[in-house]
Design a protein around this motif. Structure first.
Motif, mmCIF file in Angstrom:
data_model
loop_
_atom_site.group_PDB
_atom_site.id
_atom_site.type_symbol
_atom_site.label_atom_id
_atom_site.label_comp_id
_atom_site.label_asym_id
_atom_site.label_seq_id
_atom_site.Cartn_x
_atom_site.Cartn_y
_atom_site.Cartn_z
ATOM 1 N N GLU A 198 -2.690 21.705 14.877
ATOM 2 C CA GLU A 198 -2.257 23.083 15.124
ATOM 3 C C GLU A 198 -3.406 23.971 15.579
ATOM 4 O OE1 GLU A 198 0.372 26.630 12.979
ATOM 5 O OE2 GLU A 198 0.065 24.703 11.978
ATOM 6 N N LYS A 202 -3.433 26.360 18.938
ATOM 7 C CA LYS A 202 -3.697 27.802 18.924
ATOM 8 C C LYS A 202 -4.916 28.155 19.779
ATOM 9 C CE LYS A 202 -1.626 28.752 14.406
ATOM 10 N NZ LYS A 202 -1.865 29.194 12.998
ATOM 11 N N PRO A 205 -3.318 26.918 24.074
ATOM 12 C CA PRO A 205 -1.882 26.604 24.216
ATOM 13 C C PRO A 205 -1.465 26.315 25.654
ATOM 14 C CG PRO A 205 -2.181 28.947 23.919
ATOM 15 C CD PRO A 205 -3.538 28.333 23.732
ATOM 16 N N GLY A 207 -0.314 28.077 27.917
ATOM 17 C CA GLY A 207 0.917 28.751 28.319
ATOM 18 C C GLY A 207 2.159 28.285 27.578
ATOM 19 N N PHE A 208 2.045 27.282 26.719
ATOM 20 C CA PHE A 208 3.209 26.792 25.975
ATOM 21 C C PHE A 208 3.422 27.640 24.722
ATOM 22 C CE2 PHE A 208 1.896 23.055 28.413
ATOM 23 C CZ PHE A 208 3.118 22.666 28.954
ATOM 24 N N ARG A 209 4.692 27.896 24.424
ATOM 25 C CA ARG A 209 5.022 28.732 23.284
ATOM 26 C C ARG A 209 5.260 27.930 22.012
ATOM 27 N NH1 ARG A 209 9.012 33.518 25.618
ATOM 28 N NH2 ARG A 209 7.526 34.358 27.152
ATOM 29 N N ASN A 210 5.606 26.664 22.137
ATOM 30 C CA ASN A 210 5.792 25.855 20.925
ATOM 31 C C ASN A 210 4.980 24.575 21.031
ATOM 32 O OD1 ASN A 210 7.594 23.400 21.602
ATOM 33 N ND2 ASN A 210 8.720 25.101 22.552
ATOM 34 N N ASP A 213 6.349 21.206 22.961
ATOM 35 C CA ASP A 213 6.189 21.148 24.414
ATOM 36 C C ASP A 213 4.724 20.893 24.783
ATOM 37 O OD1 ASP A 213 8.873 21.579 24.886
ATOM 38 O OD2 ASP A 213 8.663 23.754 25.064
ATOM 39 N N TRP A 214 3.836 21.492 24.041
ATOM 40 C CA TRP A 214 2.402 21.305 24.274
ATOM 41 C C TRP A 214 1.992 19.857 24.041
ATOM 42 C CZ3 TRP A 214 -1.408 20.347 20.409
ATOM 43 C CH2 TRP A 214 -2.748 20.534 20.810
#
Length: 490
Positions: A198, A202, A205, A207-210, A213-214
């Motif tokens: 995680e 952080k 990222p 551009g990924f929000r979750n 997907d990252w």
């Protein structure tokens, strides 16, 4: 009559041989099951040679040989240590010295088989392995994370992607392999633990929000880079991926999911296999459909039809569990195991172009008479590899100067290799056909193939008649077949 004998008869009578000219007939040859532990160099070579001989007789035309189980090597590497599965201790050089990968390439090619080098990309350590000083996890512990009883190369790190691709490039550049193969280990199979990444998400990222997907993007970046690395070095080396057998379940993805309820590539392993197939980041896909027909969570018939529908953009080979196939009865015919029913499914689905057996030694041991049926029925006749026109579609020129010469050991058919200026038109193997008097000359009939060989000669043997016509064709590295050169022999 014994039940086992009755089963053989039922199998052989239930499956009228459907001869295919082109079919991938592979077998995974694993090392982590300990089958070679404690063997001397000579004993391991003897066992491998025996396995190859049996598999060749069973009709297998490609071996997928495990050469990197845990960031180690069953080949001479200046990057990673020798594998403990070869010598008993990681980092220990075999004595007497030999190079298993080089030896397997030579042995497979001698038998007319392909050799695909199988690497596990991210797995760095299993169980109680003692790491050698030059192991990547010993040198860079910050680049791995612990999960269960394993160490995993963190897929979030570009340096790990670069490192794996460097290893792959080293293998491809130094060995005459036909394929580079990776299996289903991407992010680790979930066991309830949290993946400790995680902080990396952080920090960058992208551009990924979750985080899911990252993570998928981390794996996508690696698969694309691996494909480009291999083909930049040798365009003819096939990149194969063998994912877990379920992409997504319908309840998760009503549009693209299968009617199953098991673990999911996309959601649990962060492996977007359909994206790789759609983008052409692999040359063949071999999903592991190890379940039986009728399995409640993952029905084999449901899954093979799903892959046939959704994975048609690249050659599709089905990973088969020999043990489970012969263990379970056919729901439609309880007197038979599931081998005939699964074979019929293969034949009925237009995008299924081959099979990979899990695992090679189960075929060698002839579990449930599986090897007997392959040898006497399904794979009775030789098969050429499926075509891959997206790599190369042009056939080489035909062999030259085909003639029979008498020797002290009997007549031998000789020919000369056709001229080729580059890899795409160079002949590397030859197909020899025999047609007896009265036979129609038909090169689409694999029952007339008597040899697929890297040699430019073939020793003649007695056939059904005194007069025969032999036809010889050339194969390039992508198994494109030339026109035939014929000779009539008395």
């Amino acid at each position: 009559m014994k039940k086992s004998l009755l089963a053989i008869i039922l199998l052989l009578t239930a499956c009228a041989t459907f001869a295919q000219k082109r079919e991938f007939r592979g077998a995974w040859m694993q090392v982590i099951n300990g089958q070679y532990n404690g063997l001397s160099t000579a004993a391991m070579q003897q066992k491998l040679a025996h396995q190859l001989d049996v598999l060749q007789a069973d009709g297998v035309n490609a071996i997928i040989f495990q050469v990197r189980p845990e960031c180690d090597a069953l080949y001479a590497s200046s990057i990673e240590p020798w594998s403990r599965f070869l010598t008993g201790r990681q980092g220990q050089r075999p004595d007497p010295y030999w190079d298993p990968l080089q030896w397997m390439v030579e042995q497979c090619h001698k038998r007319g088989m392909e050799l695909h080098a199988w690497i596990n990309p991210y797995r760095a350590k299993m169980g109680s392995t003692t790491l050698a000083p030059n192991h990547i996890a010993a040198q860079h512990p910050e680049r791995v994370f612990s999960y269960g009883n394993q160490l995993i190369l963190n897929p979030a790190l570009k340096e790990n992607r670069d490192y794996i691709c460097r290893v792959a490039d080293d293998i491809v550049s130094r060995y005459d392999i036909d394929g580079l193969h990776i299996d289903d280990y991407f992010y680790p199979y979930p066991n309830g633990e949290a993946i400790p990444d995680e902080a990396y998400f952080k920090a960058d990222p992208r551009g990924f929000r979750n985080i899911a997907d990252w993570r998928r993007d981390n794996v996508n970046l690696f698969v694309k880079q691996l494909y480009e690395t291999v083909h930049a070095r040798k365009p003819w080396v096939k990149v194969g991926i063998s994912p877990f057998g379920i992409y997504r379940n319908q309840r998760t993805d009503p549009k693209n999911g299968s009617a199953t309820t098991g673990l999911q590539n996309y959601d649990d392993l962060y492996a977007d296999v359909l994206l790789w197939i759609s983008n052409g980041w692999l040359d063949y896909c071999a999903p592991q459909l190890y379940w039986e027909i009728g399995n409640k969570a993952a029905d084999y018939e449901t899954l093979i039809k799903w892959w046939n529908r959704f994975a048609a953009n690249r050659p599709l080979f089905i990973g088969e569990s020999i043990e489970r196939t012969v263990k379970y009865p056919d729901p439609a015919n309880p007197n038979s195991n599931q081998m005939p029913a699964k074979h019929r499914l293969h034949q009925s689905l237009p995008n299924v172009e081959g099979t990979v057996l899990w695992y090679a030694d189960a075929a060698v041991q002839n579990l449930g008479n599986y090897g007997t049926v392959l040898r006497n029925s399904y794979w009775r006749y030789p098969a050429l590899q499926p075509l891959m026109p997206f790599i190369d579609h042009k056939a080489p020129k035909k062999p030259r100067k085909v003639k029979v010469i008498g020797t002290e050991d009997g007549p031998v058919l000789f020919w000369t290799a056709p001229k080729g200026k580059k890899w795409s038109d160079e002949a590397v193997k030859y197909v020899v056909y025999r047609f007896d008097k009265g036979d129609r000359i038909d090169l689409s009939d694999p029952s007339k193939i008597v040899a697929i060989t890297p040699n430019t000669f073939y020793r003649l043997t007695a056939g059904n008649g005194a007069v025969a016509t032999y036809a010889v064709t050339a194969l390039d590295r992508m198994s494109n077949e030339s026109k035939a050169k014929r000779v009539r022999v008395k």
